[in-house]
Design a protein around this motif. Structure first.
Motif, PDB file in Angstrom:
ATOM      1  N   SER A  43      45.162  31.453  33.999  1.00 45.11           N
ATOM      2  CA  SER A  43      44.002  30.970  34.747  1.00 45.11           C
ATOM      3  C   SER A  43      43.218  32.171  35.257  1.00 45.11           C
ATOM      4  CB  SER A  43      44.436  30.061  35.902  1.00 45.11           C
ATOM      5  OG  SER A  43      45.187  30.777  36.863  1.00 45.11           O
ATOM      6  N   GLY A  44      42.136  31.890  35.946  1.00 43.44           N
ATOM      7  CA  GLY A  44      41.298  32.955  36.474  1.00 43.44           C
ATOM      8  C   GLY A  44      40.095  33.207  35.586  1.00 43.44           C
ATOM      9  N   PRO A  45      39.055  33.865  36.124  1.00 42.18           N
ATOM     10  CA  PRO A  45      37.817  34.086  35.381  1.00 42.18           C
ATOM     11  C   PRO A  45      37.986  35.089  34.251  1.00 42.18           C
ATOM     12  CG  PRO A  45      37.752  35.257  37.472  1.00 42.18           C
ATOM     13  CD  PRO A  45      38.992  34.418  37.497  1.00 42.18           C
ATOM     14  N   ALA A  46      37.116  34.987  33.249  1.00 41.37           N
ATOM     15  CA  ALA A  46      37.200  35.873  32.092  1.00 41.37           C
ATOM     16  C   ALA A  46      37.037  37.339  32.476  1.00 41.37           C
ATOM     17  CB  ALA A  46      36.152  35.480  31.056  1.00 41.37           C
ATOM     18  N   ASP A  47      36.241  37.610  33.515  1.00 40.78           N
ATOM     19  CA  ASP A  47      36.044  39.010  33.906  1.00 40.78           C
ATOM     20  C   ASP A  47      37.125  39.491  34.864  1.00 40.78           C
ATOM     21  OD1 ASP A  47      35.259  37.535  36.081  1.00 40.78           O
ATOM     22  OD2 ASP A  47      33.343  38.567  36.380  1.00 40.78           O
ATOM     23  N   GLY A  48      38.126  38.634  35.127  1.00 46.25           N
ATOM     24  CA  GLY A  48      39.295  39.021  35.884  1.00 46.25           C
ATOM     25  C   GLY A  48      39.137  38.933  37.394  1.00 46.25           C
ATOM     26  N   PRO A  49      40.256  39.098  38.096  1.00 43.09           N
ATOM     27  CA  PRO A  49      41.595  39.218  37.513  1.00 43.09           C
ATOM     28  C   PRO A  49      42.107  37.882  36.978  1.00 43.09           C
ATOM     29  CG  PRO A  49      41.752  39.143  39.893  1.00 43.09           C
ATOM     30  CD  PRO A  49      40.280  39.186  39.571  1.00 43.09           C
ATOM     31  N   ARG A  50      43.036  37.964  36.042  1.00 35.63           N
ATOM     32  CA  ARG A  50      43.689  36.783  35.474  1.00 35.63           C
ATOM     33  C   ARG A  50      44.969  36.487  36.244  1.00 35.63           C
ATOM     34  NH1 ARG A  50      40.860  33.608  31.727  1.00 35.63           N
ATOM     35  NH2 ARG A  50      39.777  34.950  30.234  1.00 35.63           N
ATOM     36  N   ARG A  51      45.404  35.227  36.162  1.00 31.20           N
ATOM     37  CA  ARG A  51      46.675  34.829  36.765  1.00 31.20           C
ATOM     38  C   ARG A  51      47.582  34.254  35.686  1.00 31.20           C
ATOM     39  NH1 ARG A  51      42.943  33.808  40.590  1.00 31.20           N
ATOM     40  NH2 ARG A  51      42.515  31.686  39.837  1.00 31.20           N
ATOM     41  N   LEU A  52      48.787  34.798  35.634  1.00 31.53           N
ATOM     42  CA  LEU A  52      49.797  34.327  34.697  1.00 31.53           C
ATOM     43  C   LEU A  52      50.705  33.326  35.409  1.00 31.53           C
ATOM     44  CD1 LEU A  52      50.893  37.741  33.121  1.00 31.53           C
ATOM     45  CD2 LEU A  52      49.069  36.199  32.362  1.00 31.53           C
ATOM     46  N   HIS A  53      50.798  32.134  34.869  1.00 35.61           N
ATOM     47  CA  HIS A  53      51.705  31.116  35.397  1.00 35.61           C
ATOM     48  C   HIS A  53      52.934  31.107  34.493  1.00 35.61           C
ATOM     49  CE1 HIS A  53      48.512  29.436  38.059  1.00 35.61           C
ATOM     50  NE2 HIS A  53      47.729  29.934  37.109  1.00 35.61           N
ATOM     51  N   LEU A  54      54.068  31.534  35.036  1.00 43.00           N
ATOM     52  CA  LEU A  54      55.251  31.806  34.243  1.00 43.00           C
ATOM     53  C   LEU A  54      56.291  30.702  34.362  1.00 43.00           C
ATOM     54  CD1 LEU A  54      55.469  35.587  35.158  1.00 43.00           C
ATOM     55  CD2 LEU A  54      54.489  34.579  33.090  1.00 43.00           C
ATOM     56  N   THR A  55      57.200  30.672  33.404  1.00 42.21           N
ATOM     57  CA  THR A  55      58.172  29.578  33.324  1.00 42.21           C
ATOM     58  C   THR A  55      59.188  29.596  34.455  1.00 42.21           C
ATOM     59  OG1 THR A  55      59.489  30.939  31.798  1.00 42.21           O
ATOM     60  CG2 THR A  55      57.989  29.321  30.826  1.00 42.21           C
ATOM     61  N   ASP A  56      59.338  30.712  35.143  1.00 45.41           N
ATOM     62  CA  ASP A  56      60.270  30.745  36.273  1.00 45.41           C
ATOM     63  C   ASP A  56      59.611  30.332  37.579  1.00 45.41           C
ATOM     64  OD1 ASP A  56      58.689  32.931  36.805  1.00 45.41           O
ATOM     65  OD2 ASP A  56      60.341  34.355  37.087  1.00 45.41           O
ATOM     66  N   GLY A  57      58.360  29.852  37.484  1.00 41.42           N
ATOM     67  CA  GLY A  57      57.662  29.362  38.661  1.00 41.42           C
ATOM     68  C   GLY A  57      56.810  30.379  39.371  1.00 41.42           C
ATOM     69  N   THR A  58      56.858  31.631  38.962  1.00 42.15           N
ATOM     70  CA  THR A  58      56.063  32.655  39.626  1.00 42.15           C
ATOM     71  C   THR A  58      54.659  32.720  39.024  1.00 42.15           C
ATOM     72  OG1 THR A  58      56.861  34.385  38.138  1.00 42.15           O
ATOM     73  CG2 THR A  58      58.105  34.023  40.159  1.00 42.15           C
ATOM     74  N   THR A  59      53.740  33.249  39.809  1.00 39.29           N
ATOM     75  CA  THR A  59      52.365  33.506  39.376  1.00 39.29           C
ATOM     76  C   THR A  59      52.059  34.973  39.629  1.00 39.29           C
ATOM     77  OG1 THR A  59      51.687  31.246  39.914  1.00 39.29           O
ATOM     78  CG2 THR A  59      49.946  32.880  39.655  1.00 39.29           C
ATOM     79  N   ILE A  60      51.519  35.626  38.622  1.00 39.86           N
ATOM     80  CA  ILE A  60      51.251  37.066  38.704  1.00 39.86           C
ATOM     81  C   ILE A  60      49.780  37.325  38.414  1.00 39.86           C
ATOM     82  CG2 ILE A  60      51.741  39.299  37.618  1.00 39.86           C
ATOM     83  CD1 ILE A  60      54.570  38.289  37.089  1.00 39.86           C
TER      84      ILE A  60
END
Length: 396
Positions: A136-153
């Motif tokens: 998720s997040g806008p194309a020009d950043g920053p992006r957010r990674l939604h991971l399988t262990d429940g964390t978001t980076i």
């Protein structure tokens, strides 16, 4: 938002395969920070597949940039460049023996290559058990990674190195892999010098290919006295279930194969029926050709995520070349956006040219008249990206 300088960027690689790890290694050698996220719970969670060859003009170039070429040659098997072509009677119709000092495309087990790359990274670089669910997040950043262990980076650049069914690809492209109509069925043989001597003599130190126009097989020597055989067949993608079988019904699958290969010699049929353990179904998928996308300043792809092709000797080599070029662009450019543009300006035309040459190439694996090509067993077209099939092209 202005694109950040790579030296200050949070760079996230998705996928701890050869491409992703090569990219991470070169980035770290150039002083950049990177994290690799992988769905597997650990480095030994699953078998990494068979053997592959690394070519002097792409895979080996990447290893040189990674500072690992000498270590690769210590592990590699130059004798694995031997190639035999057989007819359905088992007679050798052509036989290529490498020169004693030939190092253009020596073989190495996928697991050995992965361990070499993993061992070269800073401790903690790879975050196991963190597969990507979505971005998720806008194309020009920053992006957010939604991971399988429940964390978001939060991150400034997402590099999709996560194979055929990439979770990163949908962010930049709607393309999905399509079944080619050809499937590999893998059979494994262990302790071949003692338990399968006839098969070991038939295959030699490298690979052996046979086909009759409708079906084929490719056998390849692995390290540790192992051989893997890939039975190449034109079948529906769901042929096991459609036939009322299950993947664990080894006896019933073997009986079906004996019918299909009934006119082949008894010696060749031993490559089909004397395997140790169950068969592994590996349907071959490929991305549409050409596969390109509109530039995104914070997301890009490499390897099979970018250009999944039939397993005709280019997959891992191209993935590692992609990885090296992207890492070097990030080291040399002023911004992440500039680096991604520079990388894609080279990678996309190259992968399009290669994909056009190999389009429909899975069918060639069934041909009794396949030309001698200088490819290797490093293509990944399987559903799980786990194997390589050298040969004929020539490997997975």
């Amino acid at each position: 938002m202005n694109s950040v300088a790579p030296a200050r960027a949070r760079i996230s690689v998705i996928g701890a395969g050869p491409g992703g790890l090569t990219c991470a290694r070169i980035l770290q050698r150039r002083g950049l920070t990177v994290t690799v996220h992988d769905r597997d719970p650990g480095p030994d969670a699953r078998n990494q597949g068979g053997t592959l060859d690394l070519h002097a003009d792409n895979g080996q170039l990447a290893l040189r940039e990674a500072g690992l070429l000498d270590a690769f040659f210590e592990l590699a098997r130059p004798e694995g460049q031997e190639m035999r072509r057989l007819d359905p009677t088992g007679a050798i119709t052509s036989h290529r023996i490498p020169e004693p000092d030939e190092l253009f495309k020596p073989e190495i087990d996928r697991g050995q290559l992965r361990d070499l790359l993993l061992g070269s990274l800073h401790p903690g670089t790879v975050r196991w058990g963190q597969g990507l669910e979505r971005i998720s997040g806008p194309a020009d950043g920053p992006r957010r990674l939604h991971l399988t262990d429940g964390t978001t980076i939060e991150t400034d650049l997402v590099i999709g190195a996560d194979g055929a069914f990439s979770r990163v690809r949908p962010t930049v492209s709607p393309a999905v892999p399509r079944y080619t109509g050809v499937s590999f069925l893998e059979a494994r043989f262990s302790d071949v010098g003692n338990r399968h001597r006839d098969i070991a003599e038939l295959v030699g130190q490298g690979g052996a290919h046979a086909a009759d126009g409708e079906r084929g097989l490719f056998a390849q020597r692995n390290s540790g006295d192992h051989i893997r055989v890939y039975l190449i067949r034109r079948v529906p993608v769901d042929w096991i279930g459609r036939g009322g079988l299950s993947a664990d019904d080894t006896g019933a699958i073997r009986a079906l194969l004996l019918e299909e290969y009934a006119h082949w010699s008894p010696r060749l049929r031993r490559l089909i029926t004397d395997n140790d353990g169950r068969y592994v179904d590996r349907p071959i998928f490929a991305l549409p050709v050409p596969h390109t996308w509109e530039h995104d300043p914070t997301v890009t792809l490499l390897g099979d995520a970018a250009h999944l092709m039939p397993p005709l000797g280019v997959g891992v080599n191209l993935a590692m070349l992609d990885a090296a070029e992207l890492a070097l662009a990030l080291a040399d450019c002023a911004t992440v956006d500039d680096a991604v543009r520079a990388y894609e300006a080279t990678m996309l035309p190259r992968s399009t040219r290669t994909a056009k040459l190999l389009e429909g190439g899975a069918e060639h694996l069934l041909s009794a008249d396949i030309p001698d090509l200088d490819g290797g067993n490093d293509g990944d077209g399987e559903a799980d990206g786990d194997g390589d099939s050298d040969a004929l092209l020539t490997k997975a």
